[in-house]
Design a protein around this motif. Structure first.
Motif, PDB file in Angstrom:
ATOM      1  N   LEU A  53       0.876  -1.172   0.000  1.00  0.00           N
ATOM      2  CA  LEU A  53       0.000   0.000   0.000  1.00  0.00           C
ATOM      3  C   LEU A  53       0.907   1.213   0.000  1.00  0.00           C
ATOM      4  O   LEU A  53       1.700   1.408   0.922  1.00  0.00           O
ATOM      5  CB  LEU A  53      -0.907   0.004   1.232  1.00  0.00           C
ATOM      6  N   GLU A  54       0.782   2.024  -1.042  1.00  0.00           N
ATOM      7  CA  GLU A  54       1.727   3.112  -1.279  1.00  0.00           C
ATOM      8  C   GLU A  54       1.145   4.471  -0.917  1.00  0.00           C
ATOM      9  O   GLU A  54       0.000   4.774  -1.261  1.00  0.00           O
ATOM     10  CB  GLU A  54       2.130   3.089  -2.754  1.00  0.00           C
ATOM     11  N   GLU A  55       1.934   5.262  -0.247  1.00  0.00           N
ATOM     12  CA  GLU A  55       1.612   6.647   0.102  1.00  0.00           C
ATOM     13  C   GLU A  55       0.170   6.862   0.560  1.00  0.00           C
ATOM     14  O   GLU A  55      -0.558   7.686  -0.005  1.00  0.00           O
ATOM     15  CB  GLU A  55       1.945   7.573  -1.068  1.00  0.00           C
ATOM     16  N   PRO A  56      -0.244   6.170   1.599  1.00  0.00           N
ATOM     17  CA  PRO A  56      -1.583   6.413   2.133  1.00  0.00           C
ATOM     18  C   PRO A  56      -1.667   7.727   2.914  1.00  0.00           C
ATOM     19  O   PRO A  56      -2.757   8.276   3.089  1.00  0.00           O
ATOM     20  CB  PRO A  56      -1.812   5.222   3.061  1.00  0.00           C
ATOM     21  N   LEU A  57      -0.513   8.240   3.390  1.00  0.00           N
ATOM     22  CA  LEU A  57      -0.468   9.441   4.220  1.00  0.00           C
ATOM     23  C   LEU A  57       0.257  10.564   3.489  1.00  0.00           C
ATOM     24  O   LEU A  57       0.909  10.353   2.470  1.00  0.00           O
ATOM     25  CB  LEU A  57       0.280   9.143   5.534  1.00  0.00           C
ATOM     26  N   ARG A  58       0.167  11.762   4.064  1.00  0.00           N
ATOM     27  CA  ARG A  58       0.957  12.874   3.537  1.00  0.00           C
ATOM     28  C   ARG A  58       2.444  12.506   3.550  1.00  0.00           C
ATOM     29  O   ARG A  58       2.918  11.811   4.449  1.00  0.00           O
ATOM     30  CB  ARG A  58       0.742  14.143   4.360  1.00  0.00           C
ATOM     31  N   GLN A  59       3.170  13.012   2.592  1.00  0.00           N
ATOM     32  CA  GLN A  59       4.569  12.603   2.446  1.00  0.00           C
ATOM     33  C   GLN A  59       5.445  13.010   3.626  1.00  0.00           C
ATOM     34  O   GLN A  59       6.441  12.340   3.921  1.00  0.00           O
ATOM     35  CB  GLN A  59       5.134  13.163   1.140  1.00  0.00           C
ATOM     36  N   ASP A  60       5.096  14.073   4.319  1.00  0.00           N
ATOM     37  CA  ASP A  60       5.945  14.509   5.437  1.00  0.00           C
ATOM     38  C   ASP A  60       5.469  13.999   6.793  1.00  0.00           C
ATOM     39  O   ASP A  60       6.001  14.391   7.834  1.00  0.00           O
ATOM     40  CB  ASP A  60       6.065  16.031   5.466  1.00  0.00           C
ATOM     41  N   ASP A  61       4.504  13.104   6.810  1.00  0.00           N
ATOM     42  CA  ASP A  61       3.985  12.563   8.067  1.00  0.00           C
ATOM     43  C   ASP A  61       4.821  11.353   8.497  1.00  0.00           C
ATOM     44  O   ASP A  61       4.362  10.208   8.490  1.00  0.00           O
ATOM     45  CB  ASP A  61       2.512  12.179   7.912  1.00  0.00           C
ATOM     46  N   VAL A  62       6.049  11.607   8.907  1.00  0.00           N
ATOM     47  CA  VAL A  62       6.955  10.521   9.281  1.00  0.00           C
ATOM     48  C   VAL A  62       6.421   9.774  10.495  1.00  0.00           C
ATOM     49  O   VAL A  62       6.434   8.535  10.537  1.00  0.00           O
ATOM     50  CB  VAL A  62       8.376  11.067   9.548  1.00  0.00           C
ATOM     51  N   ASP A  63       5.928  10.501  11.497  1.00  0.00           N
ATOM     52  CA  ASP A  63       5.355   9.839  12.672  1.00  0.00           C
ATOM     53  C   ASP A  63       4.210   8.909  12.279  1.00  0.00           C
ATOM     54  O   ASP A  63       4.083   7.795  12.805  1.00  0.00           O
ATOM     55  CB  ASP A  63       4.834  10.875  13.672  1.00  0.00           C
ATOM     56  N   GLY A  64       3.371   9.373  11.371  1.00  0.00           N
ATOM     57  CA  GLY A  64       2.247   8.559  10.917  1.00  0.00           C
ATOM     58  C   GLY A  64       2.715   7.295  10.218  1.00  0.00           C
ATOM     59  O   GLY A  64       2.148   6.207  10.419  1.00  0.00           O
ATOM     60  N   TYR A  65       3.748   7.404   9.393  1.00  0.00           N
ATOM     61  CA  TYR A  65       4.259   6.224   8.697  1.00  0.00           C
ATOM     62  C   TYR A  65       4.876   5.219   9.662  1.00  0.00           C
ATOM     63  O   TYR A  65       4.706   4.003   9.507  1.00  0.00           O
ATOM     64  CB  TYR A  65       5.264   6.634   7.615  1.00  0.00           C
ATOM     65  N   VAL A  66       5.597   5.712  10.667  1.00  0.00           N
ATOM     66  CA  VAL A  66       6.161   4.807  11.677  1.00  0.00           C
ATOM     67  C   VAL A  66       5.034   4.061  12.394  1.00  0.00           C
ATOM     68  O   VAL A  66       5.079   2.836  12.561  1.00  0.00           O
ATOM     69  CB  VAL A  66       7.025   5.592  12.684  1.00  0.00           C
ATOM     70  N   TRP A  67       4.019   4.802  12.811  1.00  0.00           N
ATOM     71  CA  TRP A  67       2.868   4.203  13.520  1.00  0.00           C
ATOM     72  C   TRP A  67       2.155   3.194  12.631  1.00  0.00           C
ATOM     73  O   TRP A  67       1.825   2.094  13.061  1.00  0.00           O
ATOM     74  CB  TRP A  67       1.920   5.323  13.930  1.00  0.00           C
ATOM     75  N   LEU A  68       1.925   3.561  11.364  1.00  0.00           N
ATOM     76  CA  LEU A  68       1.175   2.702  10.455  1.00  0.00           C
ATOM     77  C   LEU A  68       1.947   1.444  10.107  1.00  0.00           C
ATOM     78  O   LEU A  68       1.392   0.333  10.119  1.00  0.00           O
ATOM     79  CB  LEU A  68       0.832   3.478   9.182  1.00  0.00           C
ATOM     80  N   ARG A  69       3.217   1.590   9.796  1.00  0.00           N
ATOM     81  CA  ARG A  69       4.002   0.421   9.395  1.00  0.00           C
ATOM     82  C   ARG A  69       4.058  -0.625  10.504  1.00  0.00           C
ATOM     83  O   ARG A  69       4.046  -1.829  10.249  1.00  0.00           O
ATOM     84  CB  ARG A  69       5.418   0.835   9.012  1.00  0.00           C
ATOM     85  N   ASP A  70       4.116  -0.182  11.747  1.00  0.00           N
ATOM     86  CA  ASP A  70       4.170  -1.115  12.876  1.00  0.00           C
ATOM     87  C   ASP A  70       2.879  -1.914  13.040  1.00  0.00           C
ATOM     88  O   ASP A  70       2.870  -2.953  13.697  1.00  0.00           O
ATOM     89  CB  ASP A  70       4.454  -0.360  14.178  1.00  0.00           C
ATOM     90  N   ARG A  71       1.774  -1.447  12.446  1.00  0.00           N
ATOM     91  CA  ARG A  71       0.465  -2.053  12.668  1.00  0.00           C
ATOM     92  C   ARG A  71      -0.174  -2.642  11.409  1.00  0.00           C
ATOM     93  O   ARG A  71      -1.106  -3.445  11.510  1.00  0.00           O
ATOM     94  CB  ARG A  71      -0.489  -1.006  13.269  1.00  0.00           C
ATOM     95  N   SER A  72       0.296  -2.255  10.252  1.00  0.00           N
ATOM     96  CA  SER A  72      -0.369  -2.639   9.017  1.00  0.00           C
ATOM     97  C   SER A  72      -0.123  -4.108   8.660  1.00  0.00           C
ATOM     98  O   SER A  72       1.011  -4.594   8.732  1.00  0.00           O
ATOM     99  CB  SER A  72       0.120  -1.763   7.852  1.00  0.00           C
TER     100      SER A  72
END
Length: 374
Positions: A222-241
């Protein structure tokens, strides 16, 4: 050997449509040396803005156009020239459009270097690990699930064993999101790899919900579901997806990628050579391989970036997929003499000097919007 000309050209083919697709226009950078050798590069960015960065005159020591920094320099010294451009643009550069302009120059310098030594760029980067790479057909979603299924069937019949669907109209509603992915899977069948590019449309919690819903359709990522600069969001999402998370296409150079890599924010890091250049892309490759993540190219522009991506990805340890944009636009098929596209779902690495492709100068002349240089 010295640089004598840095020429920036903007190309545009007909009317530019209101859709999320590059290669409706293009910006080329041509670097010429005193022995007549020319290298060619491109940036995936706003062409006229890139042109301004290249053409700008000297303002002061850390606010200088790229041409002013390069004339008279040795074009073979790519690492030093990258650092010189970086230092000379501190007040308007660092992580955005200036880096994309530098990437175009850097691509041209590596092309020139390869031509000078009679070697393909992948050899100058340390050597290729792959002669051919599985390619995925990269295309936009249809208007609905039915149209998306038809698109998927077309590219499976063309021989691709992986297809990525992206951007609008995903994000309009949960029901449409699910319809699009369901249609995509139906179109490509159960055996093919399905990739989904959401196009920056959700917050982290919505993205997590979609990742669980999409998991039933066996996504490759799943590619770029969040804003590109939302690093915190990507860390949180990757740990749970439950499905791998991919991103990186909008990042410009190593400093832009650094927080994503340092925090292990992604499963797949997508590097665009027309935004990073070979010099920084080589650094990013080493860092991503150190943390055990995967690399893929991003490429939705002309054959110049396709060729550059091939040279770079061929040097990566785990080149498991290559993004092959299949949208039918003249800049994709007429800008170079050579056709750089997958055949039966596989793309072969180029072995000619430099990038290994030749500009179609008649096409350049027919689409040229502006030119400047000295």
């Amino acid at each position: 050997m010295k640089i004598t000309h840095v020429i920036c050209q903007v190309l545009r083919v007909g009317k530019v449509a209101a859709k999320t697709a590059s290669c409706q226009d293009a910006v080329l950078v041509r670097v010429r040396a005193d022995d007549g050798t020319e290298g060619i590069g491109e940036a995936d960015s706003s062409p006229e803005v890139v042109k301004a960065v290249v053409d700008a005159p000297f303002s002061h020591n850390i606010a200088c156009g790229l041409r002013e920094l390069l004339i008279g320099e040795n074009p073979l010294e790519t690492e030093r020239l990258w650092q010189k451009m970086l230092a000379g643009t501190v007040y308007f550069g660092r992580t955005s459009v200036t880096i994309t302009a530098m990437a175009a120059v850097d691509m041209a310098l590596w092309d020139l270097k390869g031509k000078h030594f009679g070697e393909p760029i992948h050899r100058l980067l340390g050597g290729k690990r792959h002669d051919a790479i599985p390619a995925y057909a990269s295309i936009l979603f249809g208007r609905d699930g039915s149209e998306t299924a038809e698109i998927g069937r077309r590219w499976r019949e063309a021989g691709y064993r992986a297809v990525k669907f992206g951007w609008e109209p995903m994000g309009k509603s949960e029901s449409l999101d699910l319809e699009l992915v369901r249609g995509a899977r139906k179109g490509i069948g159960d055996e093919a790899t399905l990739l989904v590019d959401a196009g920056l449309v959700w917050d982290a919690r919505t993205a997590l919900r979609r990742s669980h819903q999409f998991a039933d359709y066996n996504l490759g990522w799943l590619e770029e579901p969040l804003r590109q600069d939302d690093v915190d969001g990507y860390v949180w999402l990757r740990d749970r997806s439950p499905v791998p998370i991919a991103a990186g296409e909008g990042e410009c150079g190593r400093e832009s990628f650094r927080p994503l890599i340092d925090r292990h924010a992604l499963d797949v890091y997508q590097v665009d050579l027309s935004r990073c250049g070979f010099t920084d892309a080589a650094y990013i490759k080493n860092r991503v391989e150190e943390i055990g993540a995967r690399l893929c190219n991003h490429c939705y522009t002309s054959p110049l970036t396709v060729a550059a991506s091939l040279h770079w990805l061929a040097t990566c340890r785990d080149a498991f997929l290559f993004e092959d944009c299949v949208e039918d636009l003249p800049l994709r098929h007429e800008l170079t003499i050579e056709n750089v596209q997958a055949v039966d779902g596989t793309i072969h690495v180029l072995d000619g000097p430099g990038l290994g492709v030749t500009l179609n100068e008649d096409f350049v002349k027919s689409t040229l919007v502006a030119e400047a240089g000295r």
